[in-house]
Design a protein around this motif. Structure first.
Motif, PDB file in Angstrom:
ATOM      1  N   PHE A 119       0.838  -1.196   0.000  1.00 32.64           N
ATOM      2  CA  PHE A 119       0.000   0.000   0.000  1.00 32.64           C
ATOM      3  C   PHE A 119       0.878   1.253   0.000  1.00 32.64           C
ATOM      4  CE2 PHE A 119       0.450  -1.368   4.426  1.00 32.64           C
ATOM      5  CZ  PHE A 119       0.905  -0.217   5.057  1.00 32.64           C
ATOM      6  N   ILE A 120       0.309   2.323  -0.553  1.00 34.75           N
ATOM      7  CA  ILE A 120       1.011   3.597  -0.669  1.00 34.75           C
ATOM      8  C   ILE A 120       0.061   4.716  -0.260  1.00 34.75           C
ATOM      9  CG2 ILE A 120       2.545   2.787  -2.506  1.00 34.75           C
ATOM     10  CD1 ILE A 120       0.722   4.159  -4.527  1.00 34.75           C
ATOM     11  N   SER A 121       0.570   5.924  -0.236  1.00 32.24           N
ATOM     12  CA  SER A 121      -0.253   7.083   0.105  1.00 32.24           C
ATOM     13  C   SER A 121      -0.959   7.607  -1.146  1.00 32.24           C
ATOM     14  CB  SER A 121       0.622   8.185   0.702  1.00 32.24           C
ATOM     15  OG  SER A 121       1.519   8.688  -0.285  1.00 32.24           O
ATOM     16  N   PRO A 122      -2.068   8.342  -0.985  1.00 36.22           N
ATOM     17  CA  PRO A 122      -2.732   8.951  -2.146  1.00 36.22           C
ATOM     18  C   PRO A 122      -1.805   9.882  -2.920  1.00 36.22           C
ATOM     19  CG  PRO A 122      -4.191   8.983  -0.242  1.00 36.22           C
ATOM     20  CD  PRO A 122      -2.848   8.531   0.255  1.00 36.22           C
ATOM     21  N   GLU A 123      -0.912  10.577  -2.212  1.00 36.54           N
ATOM     22  CA  GLU A 123       0.031  11.466  -2.891  1.00 36.54           C
ATOM     23  C   GLU A 123       0.982  10.666  -3.784  1.00 36.54           C
ATOM     24  OE1 GLU A 123      -1.769  13.275   0.512  1.00 36.54           O
ATOM     25  OE2 GLU A 123      -0.526  11.458   0.375  1.00 36.54           O
ATOM     26  N   ALA A 124       1.404   9.503  -3.295  1.00 33.25           N
ATOM     27  CA  ALA A 124       2.285   8.649  -4.100  1.00 33.25           C
ATOM     28  C   ALA A 124       1.554   8.130  -5.332  1.00 33.25           C
ATOM     29  CB  ALA A 124       2.797   7.484  -3.251  1.00 33.25           C
ATOM     30  N   LEU A 125       0.262   7.826  -5.185  1.00 33.06           N
ATOM     31  CA  LEU A 125      -0.526   7.380  -6.335  1.00 33.06           C
ATOM     32  C   LEU A 125      -0.591   8.468  -7.400  1.00 33.06           C
ATOM     33  CD1 LEU A 125      -2.438   5.500  -7.851  1.00 33.06           C
ATOM     34  CD2 LEU A 125      -4.319   6.417  -6.463  1.00 33.06           C
ATOM     35  N   GLN A 126      -0.812   9.697  -6.979  1.00 36.37           N
ATOM     36  CA  GLN A 126      -0.859  10.811  -7.924  1.00 36.37           C
ATOM     37  C   GLN A 126       0.455  10.911  -8.698  1.00 36.37           C
ATOM     38  OE1 GLN A 126      -3.428  12.838  -8.504  1.00 36.37           O
ATOM     39  NE2 GLN A 126      -4.745  12.890  -6.688  1.00 36.37           N
ATOM     40  N   GLN A 127       1.567  10.698  -8.013  1.00 31.31           N
ATOM     41  CA  GLN A 127       2.873  10.774  -8.660  1.00 31.31           C
ATOM     42  C   GLN A 127       3.048   9.645  -9.673  1.00 31.31           C
ATOM     43  OE1 GLN A 127       5.131  13.324  -8.111  1.00 31.31           O
ATOM     44  NE2 GLN A 127       6.139  12.440  -9.914  1.00 31.31           N
ATOM     45  N   ILE A 128       2.583   8.452  -9.329  1.00 31.97           N
ATOM     46  CA  ILE A 128       2.687   7.311 -10.246  1.00 31.97           C
ATOM     47  C   ILE A 128       1.876   7.563 -11.511  1.00 31.97           C
ATOM     48  CG2 ILE A 128       2.062   4.877 -10.550  1.00 31.97           C
ATOM     49  CD1 ILE A 128       2.731   4.455  -7.602  1.00 31.97           C
ATOM     50  N   LEU A 129       0.657   8.039 -11.346  1.00 28.54           N
ATOM     51  CA  LEU A 129      -0.197   8.304 -12.501  1.00 28.54           C
ATOM     52  C   LEU A 129       0.422   9.374 -13.400  1.00 28.54           C
ATOM     53  CD1 LEU A 129      -3.734   8.303 -10.810  1.00 28.54           C
ATOM     54  CD2 LEU A 129      -2.569   6.422 -11.984  1.00 28.54           C
ATOM     55  N   PHE A 130       1.049  10.362 -12.783  1.00 32.78           N
ATOM     56  CA  PHE A 130       1.688  11.425 -13.567  1.00 32.78           C
ATOM     57  C   PHE A 130       2.912  10.896 -14.312  1.00 32.78           C
ATOM     58  CE2 PHE A 130       4.923  14.772 -13.899  1.00 32.78           C
ATOM     59  CZ  PHE A 130       4.234  15.717 -14.655  1.00 32.78           C
ATOM     60  N   ASP A 131       3.752  10.138 -13.606  1.00 34.83           N
ATOM     61  CA  ASP A 131       4.994   9.645 -14.215  1.00 34.83           C
ATOM     62  C   ASP A 131       4.717   8.676 -15.366  1.00 34.83           C
ATOM     63  OD1 ASP A 131       6.433  11.140 -12.419  1.00 34.83           O
ATOM     64  OD2 ASP A 131       6.814   9.474 -11.036  1.00 34.83           O
ATOM     65  N   LEU A 132       3.686   7.837 -15.224  1.00 37.65           N
ATOM     66  CA  LEU A 132       3.394   6.821 -16.237  1.00 37.65           C
ATOM     67  C   LEU A 132       2.328   7.273 -17.236  1.00 37.65           C
ATOM     68  CD1 LEU A 132       3.477   3.583 -14.039  1.00 37.65           C
ATOM     69  CD2 LEU A 132       5.293   4.564 -15.444  1.00 37.65           C
ATOM     70  N   LYS A 133       1.896   8.530 -17.103  1.00 41.48           N
ATOM     71  CA  LYS A 133       0.927   9.110 -18.048  1.00 41.48           C
ATOM     72  C   LYS A 133      -0.358   8.274 -18.120  1.00 41.48           C
ATOM     73  CE  LYS A 133       4.450  11.331 -20.957  1.00 41.48           C
ATOM     74  NZ  LYS A 133       5.553  11.054 -20.019  1.00 41.48           N
ATOM     75  N   ILE A 134      -0.892   7.948 -16.947  1.00 44.46           N
ATOM     76  CA  ILE A 134      -2.147   7.199 -16.858  1.00 44.46           C
ATOM     77  C   ILE A 134      -3.288   8.186 -16.634  1.00 44.46           C
ATOM     78  CG2 ILE A 134      -3.436   5.449 -15.568  1.00 44.46           C
ATOM     79  CD1 ILE A 134      -0.753   4.199 -14.798  1.00 44.46           C
ATOM     80  N   ASP A 135      -4.228   8.203 -17.558  1.00 42.36           N
ATOM     81  CA  ASP A 135      -5.370   9.120 -17.486  1.00 42.36           C
ATOM     82  C   ASP A 135      -6.541   8.393 -16.829  1.00 42.36           C
ATOM     83  OD1 ASP A 135      -7.181  11.132 -17.780  1.00 42.36           O
ATOM     84  OD2 ASP A 135      -7.415  10.921 -19.958  1.00 42.36           O
TER      85      ASP A 135
END
Length: 322
Positions: free
Chosen positions: A164-180
């Protein structure tokens, strides 16, 4: 100075063994110091009593050249304490029965070695799993994308492999991997203080691959099938004749069938029912082959940590990792 004396042609022969002993001794001290630097707790024994089991540090030292105590990828910061993991790719990998019990998480570096050879860890000793074809590790485009997402997730996971990760970390993952990801889906995932991998994975299955997700409308339900071999060096009973029992190390060929990772469980259930139906009709004279039933052993649990939802079959005695 030691090297100079060895190079001198007039050095008496009797001195050479002593010099080599001193050289080896010095290297041993240096090697021991380097091993201590790799370890999280140098006070813990490298070989445990009473049975002389090798610690994970020794196994990792042989596999990757570093005596780190953990099997996850890279290092992890737990409240200011650095937990050292596997930082490089390896040629021979590692799988463990303990991961199937959720007691640890083996990272991609050890799960996906250069060659399809894995040391198998159990609660008693080590055995070997290997394949003759390197294609057993090939991944589809979607599977490769999922692996990159999981790597990014693990890099943000500071729970020691808890998933599990934090919501902030999820936002970073989506941004880095360009997941819309749709906003309502994102809000649902971030509604609590943590984001669990399984929930993220299920959400990404609903996001089309054109938007960075794992949903592939053109994907065909097709299983990958291959063979691996398991070798247990501990002598096992292989035959009995009267009062004579034959024991020898055992090599077992295991047939593995792996469905695509994104295949819904409901689809697998329906496929299984269809195969059972075809098999029943075949036994009545249609000529259809009855599919082999899935077999289970502790080795299968290890295999599933590498190939999710794999089913396995073998001929004869079940492979043993103990």
């Amino acid at each position: 100075m030691i090297v100079t004396r060895i190079r001198q042609p007039m050095v008496p022969y009797m001195y050479i063994p002593q010099l080599w002993l001193l050289t080896v001794s010095n290297h041993g001290v240096i090697f021991q110091d380097l091993v201590h630097l790799d370890r999280d707790d140098p006070d813990q024994p490298l070989v445990t009593l009473p049975f002389g089991h090798a610690s994970q540090e020794i196994v990792n030292l042989l596999l990757c050249g570093q005596a780190v105590p953990n099997v996850f990828d890279n290092n992890m910061d737990l409240g200011g304490v650095c937990m050292k993991g596997i930082s490089t790719s390896v040629e021979v990998g590692f799988l463990t029965y303990f991961e199937s019990l959720n007691l640890c998480h083996v990272g991609r570096n050890l799960k996906c070695p250069k060659w399809p050879i894995w040391v198998i860890g159990s609660d008693s000793h080590y055995s070997i799993l290997f394949a003759l074809d390197t294609s057993v590790q090939d991944e589809t485009q979607i599977e490769d994308h999922e692996s990159r997402i999981r790597q990014a997730f693990d890099a943000q996971d500071q729970s020691g492999g808890g998933g599990f990760i934090s919501p902030e970390a999820l936002q970073q993952i989506l941004f880095d991997l360009k997941i819309d990801m749709p906003q309502d889906m994102l809000n649902n995932l971030c509604s609590s203080d943590i984001v669990i991998w399984n929930e993220l994975w299920q959400a990404l299955l609903q996001v089309d691959k054109t938007k960075g997700g794992l949903k592939d409308s053109a994907a065909v339900l097709g299983k990958r099938q291959f063979e691996v071999y398991h070798f247990n060096g501990i002598a096992k009973t292989v035959a009995s004749s009267g009062d004579v029992t034959q024991q020898r190390p055992r090599l077992t060929k295991v047939r593995v069938s792996v469905p695509p990772k994104w295949t819904p469980d409901t689809a697998l259930v329906e496929e299984y029912k269809a195969m059972r139906s075809d098999g029943t009709q075949g036994s009545a004279g249609s000529g259809a082959l009855v599919p082999e039933p899935a077999q289970h052993a502790q080795l299968v649990d290890c295999i599933r940590t590498r190939w999710q939802r794999a089913t396995c079959n073998w001929t004869g005695d079940a492979p043993s990792i103990v």
